[in-house]
Each structure stands twice: as C-alpha cells, then as structure tokens.
Design a protein around this motif. Structure first.
Motif, PDB file in Angstrom:
ATOM      1  N   GLU A 178       0.844  -1.193   0.000  1.00 17.44           N
ATOM      2  CA  GLU A 178       0.000   0.000   0.000  1.00 17.44           C
ATOM      3  C   GLU A 178       0.881   1.245   0.000  1.00 17.44           C
ATOM      4  O   GLU A 178       1.979   1.232   0.533  1.00 17.44           O
ATOM      5  N   THR A 179       0.368   2.317  -0.627  1.00 15.09           N
ATOM      6  CA  THR A 179       1.074   3.584  -0.563  1.00 15.09           C
ATOM      7  C   THR A 179       0.217   4.573   0.224  1.00 15.09           C
ATOM      8  O   THR A 179      -0.881   4.229   0.666  1.00 15.09           O
ATOM      9  N   ALA A 180       0.712   5.799   0.352  1.00 15.95           N
ATOM     10  CA  ALA A 180      -0.030   6.791   1.133  1.00 15.95           C
ATOM     11  C   ALA A 180      -1.421   7.043   0.545  1.00 15.95           C
ATOM     12  O   ALA A 180      -2.348   7.415   1.255  1.00 15.95           O
ATOM     13  N   ASP A 181      -1.566   6.811  -0.776  1.00 20.48           N
ATOM     14  CA  ASP A 181      -2.859   7.084  -1.420  1.00 20.48           C
ATOM     15  C   ASP A 181      -3.902   6.014  -1.158  1.00 20.48           C
ATOM     16  O   ASP A 181      -5.086   6.264  -1.298  1.00 20.48           O
ATOM     17  N   ASN A 182      -3.450   4.810  -0.858  1.00 17.21           N
ATOM     18  CA  ASN A 182      -4.451   3.745  -0.725  1.00 17.21           C
ATOM     19  C   ASN A 182      -4.262   2.922   0.541  1.00 17.21           C
ATOM     20  O   ASN A 182      -4.417   1.709   0.540  1.00 17.21           O
ATOM     21  N   ILE A 183      -3.948   3.604   1.641  1.00 21.39           N
ATOM     22  CA  ILE A 183      -3.787   2.918   2.924  1.00 21.39           C
ATOM     23  C   ILE A 183      -5.070   2.155   3.255  1.00 21.39           C
ATOM     24  O   ILE A 183      -6.166   2.701   3.156  1.00 21.39           O
ATOM     25  N   ARG A 187       7.957   2.375   9.653  1.00 24.90           N
ATOM     26  CA  ARG A 187       7.288   3.603   9.177  1.00 24.90           C
ATOM     27  C   ARG A 187       6.414   3.337   7.958  1.00 24.90           C
ATOM     28  O   ARG A 187       5.198   3.350   8.063  1.00 24.90           O
ATOM     29  N   THR A 188       6.988   3.133   6.769  1.00 27.19           N
ATOM     30  CA  THR A 188       6.155   2.847   5.583  1.00 27.19           C
ATOM     31  C   THR A 188       6.399   1.407   5.151  1.00 27.19           C
ATOM     32  O   THR A 188       7.163   0.695   5.781  1.00 27.19           O
ATOM     33  N   ASN A 236       3.085  -0.478   7.260  1.00 29.53           N
ATOM     34  CA  ASN A 236       1.655  -0.261   7.049  1.00 29.53           C
ATOM     35  C   ASN A 236       0.840  -1.210   7.914  1.00 29.53           C
ATOM     36  O   ASN A 236       1.179  -2.371   8.065  1.00 29.53           O
ATOM     37  N   THR A 245       8.501  -2.406  -2.701  1.00 31.70           N
ATOM     38  CA  THR A 245       8.402  -1.658  -1.453  1.00 31.70           C
ATOM     39  C   THR A 245       9.706  -1.790  -0.678  1.00 31.70           C
ATOM     40  O   THR A 245      10.465  -2.729  -0.887  1.00 31.70           O
TER      41      THR A 245
END
Lengths: 441, 123
Positions: free
Chosen positions: A67-72, A176-177, A181, A240
């Motif tokens: 997942e990225t920040a746009d589709n958490i 963190r990312t 997630n 990722t």
C-alpha cells in the motif's frame, strides 16, 4: 489402571489396531512436495496427501506492505471483498455454490501476501474451483456492495485483539512505511477505498510472477490445470522498501497494559532466520502447561518482577520476505507494567544463550514446525508462502533437520544482534507506568 | 405500466438509431418532458426493485433526479409547464436507472429459480 485395561482381549485388539494403522499411514510432513513453474509464470506447489479434503490456496504478493499513502487500508478492504459479485458469479451464487457442497472459501492477508483459500470435499472440487477462479480473477467491486461491506469492516476492526494491535503498532514504529503499514484499515478511512482504488491495486499486484497456487489432496497436474487458467498478466508490479528505522508508538486506552518491544531480526530469506526461531523458543513463548509459567529466562524474570500480579510475556519473532522483527510482547496489570517491561528488556538484551536454552529452543521450534505440518490446512498455506517468499518449499522434516544443524554460536550471534540493535517499541492500554523507549536500558 | 414504458424506451435506447418523427410525436404526447423530467424519473419508488436500484446510483445522479422531480411537482401544482427551450429533448433522454433495475430483477430471478436450475447433489 490403564495398563490393566490393555490386558483385556478386547482393549488389546483396539490398541493394536490403532497402533497398526498409525504406522501404516505416511505422515503429512514426510510426503514429497512438488513444485513447478507454468508458462504464465505462476508457481504451483502441491502435496498429494490422501486426505479426502482438498485445499487449494491462491497466494498473491498483495499484502499491506504494497500500500502507498494514497491507498492505505486497501489490502484490508480487498480481503473483506472476497466473495462479492464477480463477472460470472453473483454474491448469492458464490455463497450457494460453496455452502451447498459443504465447502469453505475465505481470504486471509498478512503484510506480504493475500491468500484465497478453498477447502472442499474431493467430489465437489470442480464447481468449487470454478468459484475460486472467479473470485480471484474476475472481481468487479461494485460500489454498492463495497458500501454494504462497511459494517463488516467496522466489526472486524472492533474485534482486533490488543496484542495484535500492539504488534501492528510495533511494525509502524519500526518500519514507518512499507512493512510498517497496518494490516487493518484506519477507522477514519473506512468507506474511502472505493472501486477504482481496488481495481488499480489488483491490476498492479495480481500478476503471474507474484502468484503461487498451493494445493493438498489433489495431484500436481490437477493443480497445474487450475493455475493455467488464472489469466493474470505478466510483470513485476509494485515494490516496497523494508528498511528498519526504529521508533516508538504509544496509545492510551482502557484495560491492561500491552507492550511490544523488538529489534531488527531476520527475514525468511536470510540464513539467520532459523537461529532467531530457536532464540524465540529459548527465551520462551509463554506457558505450555495450564496455570504454569514459561521455562525461559524471560518468563522467570517477568514473573519475579510482577510479584504475584497477572503478567504474560512471550518472545516475538516475525519473519517477512526480506526483513523481520525479534523481540517480545507483554500483557500485564498496569501497576506493575514498569517493572515488568524493564525486566523483560533485561532478558531480551542479555546477549547470550546457555547451551540448555538452545536445546530447549530447538525442541520447541521443531515441535511447533512438525505439529503445524500435521494439519493440511496449515500445510497448504505454509508451502505456498515458502514458495512465494523464498522461491522453494522445504518439507517440515527438512526444516526440522535444518534446525538441528544450527549451532549454538549462531543462536548466540542472533542474541548479540538483538542486544546491540536499535529497539522499537509500541505500547497500548493503561500505560502510565510503562517507561518510554529512551528510558529503557 | 410506467416500468413497461421505461423498459420499452430502454430497449430503444440500446439502439443508436435516430428517433423517427413518430417517436418524437409520441414522446411529446407523453408530456413529462414539458415538466423537465426524463423517462427514468417516472420509475416509482413504491417498487422495491427501484429502491434497490437507486442505492446503486452515484450521489450526484440521485440529487439531479430529486431536483427534476421537485421542479416537476412545483410546476404541476402551479398548473404550468417549462418554457419550450427547457423541455427535455428525446436525444437527451438517456436511461440512467433502468439498467440498474434490470440488474436487480436479474438477481431476484436468480434467487427465485436457483433450486430449479442448481439441484443439490449428494456427494
């Protein structure tokens, strides 16, 4: 008394028969694992067990780490959307086709992957496989069905146990990312991951190179025929990072104090993975006897520190594809949380493991591996995960002999790595007494 | 009856054929276009399938439908119609709801006839 019972002719007969049949049957963990790669890049792995229950799992690298920040949260929504209307089958038809045959179909996901698992009686295989095919390849994600699914998401979020939540927070603090997630969609985003987000995510992750079909109870050829028909595109898809940062997350709420502390461990692909597994069982994974306490140094120190108050502790070893965490999880009465946390960290940072502890750790890990392999349901998922993340699958017997060959210096090296590593920490619940990360020595 | 009529128009809308002058005459004779309605606005919410179909529309489409219906009700109360340049043209009358209603019907039909088409077999 029981020995006298066995002397009776009838009982002896039963005992003999039972032992006889147990010896004749091959152990699930000894059956050969067949692996093959198809033209569409999907890998097929199967164990031809004699069980009348067939289990087929389609496992795809589409876990929450992609997942990225746009589709958490999209991975969580995707999992809960298993069984919704597809191009060829409506929700109603999926439900009926599966349930009328006494079969089971569900999806599970972790940070690396999502698995669609079918479990059915061998005679009912064909129609059930059609449903599995449809559910994994022909998703529609109708907006109104996703909207009707929101109460289910909320229900799932409400049921997440605090121990799972605190380990989830620990990943957030450590990575963190990416691997950080959450497995669960945040409450404020429920309902905002819609049809297009899901389609985009599926297009970028449901690819031949990222897919494994694992099966038990059917032949490798039958599994191949099913896998050939999965028309996933080729390509490598999303990547990722798995860099370890380290940090701290705390959240106050009602209840006990739950604390998770970990340092950088080993991923499945790294050779230290088994050493960390042994170290986990050497430190102790909680009580194995009812009302007892664990045997490892960890639970001894924690029981002393708790001074009679309820406190539970277990060593934690999480291995992802290319990174892992090693540490511990504590749940305890809030007023002793400070002392308990300090004692547990002291055990974690000891940096050396005695010879007896290594032996105990090896026995514990072997027992865990072998007993997991006896259940074909777990076995199906496990061999699939191994092929997906590691490229090949080892039988439980092979893993057990690999565990035996790990030297105690390897385990000590792992312990030293943890002792010198940067810690991450997550705390949840009534945590007023829990020390902050920089206060831990 | 309205549903049948809408079905009829939906079937026609599937064909891209130019409406004939007879079609135009019939459309005007119906009269709802003079109140600014489109034919799918006539599908009644007293029908359960329509209620279900409305749930499947985007919010904006529903708001437009409500606006047109309110405007038509007001015009009707005032016993008047819109100026001719604001009448709905037959070319602009696209079925926005009927495809969903058809889908809902299909699903209901599947549920109703499931046992006949998929007899349970003993394994």
């Amino acid at each position: 008394m029981s020995s006298n019972m066995a002397k009776l002719p009838l009982m002896r007969h039963i005992v003999k028969r039972g032992l006889g049949s147990a010896a004749a049957r091959a152990l699930e963990s000894d059956l050969p694992i067949e692996t093959s790669v198809l033209a569409n890049k999907i890998q097929v792995v199967s164990v031809e067990s004699s069980s009348p229950i067939v289990r087929v799992a389609v496992q795809i690298k589409a876990g929450s780490r992609y997942e990225t920040a746009d589709n958490i949260g999209v991975a969580h929504v995707l999992r809960s959307a298993c069984g919704l209307t597809t191009k060829s089958t409506s929700t109603f038809a999926v439900t009926r086709l599966i349930q009328e045959r006494g079969a089971n179909l569900w999806a599970v996901n972790d940070r690396d992957s999502i698995s669609y698992i079918l479990e059915c009686y061998v005679q009912a295989l064909e129609p059930c496989l059609k449903v599995l095919h449809s559910v994994t390849t022909e998703q529609l994600f109708h907006p109104w069905e996703l909207a009707e699914n929101i109460p289910r998401l909320k229900y799932e979020l409400a049921l997440v146990p605090p121990q799972a939540r605190v380990i989830d927070m620990l990943h957030g603090a450590a990575y963190r990312t990416g691997l950080g997630n959450s497995l669960f969609i945040p409450k404020y985003l429920v309902g905002s991951q819609g049809t297009e987000t899901l389609h985009h995510y599926v297009q970028n992750t449901f690819l031949g190179n990222r897919t494994v079909v694992s099966a038990t109870g059917i032949s490798n050829n039958a599994a191949k025929i099913f896998a050939e028909r999965l028309n996933f595109a080729e390509g490598s898809g999303l990547g990722t990072s798995s860099q370890y940062y380290g940090g701290e997350l705390r959240k106050r709420c009602k209840g006990l104090a739950h604390v998770a502390i970990a340092a950088d461990g080993a991923g499945i692909n790294q050779k230290e993975a088994l050493a960390f597994g042994i170290l986990q069982h050497a430190l102790g994974t909680g009580a194995k006897v009812k009302y007892g306490s664990g045997a490892g140094s960890l639970s001894k120190l924690v029981t002393e520190a708790a001074a009679g108050e309820p406190a539970a502790v277990s060593a934690l070893n999480v291995s992802h594809q290319d990174a892992g965490l090693f540490g511990l999880v504590i749940s305890c009465e809030p007023k002793v949380a400070g002392r308990v946390t300090e004692a547990a960290v002291k055990a974690l940072k000891a940096g050396n493991v005695s010879e007896e502890a290594v032996k105990r750790g090896k026995n514990g890990l072997k027992a865990a591996v072998l007993s997991a392999a006896e259940n074909t349901g777990t076995l199906t998922q496990d061999i699939g995960q191994q092929v997906l993340l590691k490229g090949s699958a080892d039988s439980a017997a092979a893993v057990a002999s690999a565990i035996d060959s790990v030297s105690s210096s390897d385990v000590n090296n792992a312990a030293r790595k943890v002792a010198s590593g940067k810690l991450s920490m997550a705390a949840l619940g009534d945590i007023a007494n829990v020390p902050f990360l920089d206060q831990l020595k | 009856m309205r549903i049948v009529r809408a079905l009829f128009s939906a079937a026609k809308a599937a064909k891209p054929a130019e409406p004939s002058s007879w079609d135009r005459f019939l459309y005007k004779a119906n009269g709802f276009n003079k109140l600014g309605l489109v034919s799918d606005d006539l599908l009644s919410e007293l029908d359960d399938a329509v209620v279900e179909a409305l749930k499947r529309l985007p919010e904006e489409t529903i708001n437009q439908r409500i606006f047109r219906q309110n405007r038509a009700a007001l015009l009707s109360l005032n016993k008047t119609i819109l100026p001719e340049d604001q009448w709905t043209k037959i070319e602009d009358d696209k079925p926005y709801l009927m495809p969903h209603v058809l889908e809902v019907w299909k699903e209901a039909e599947e549920k109703k006839t499931w046992e006949d088409k998929n007899p349970i077999q003993a394994l």
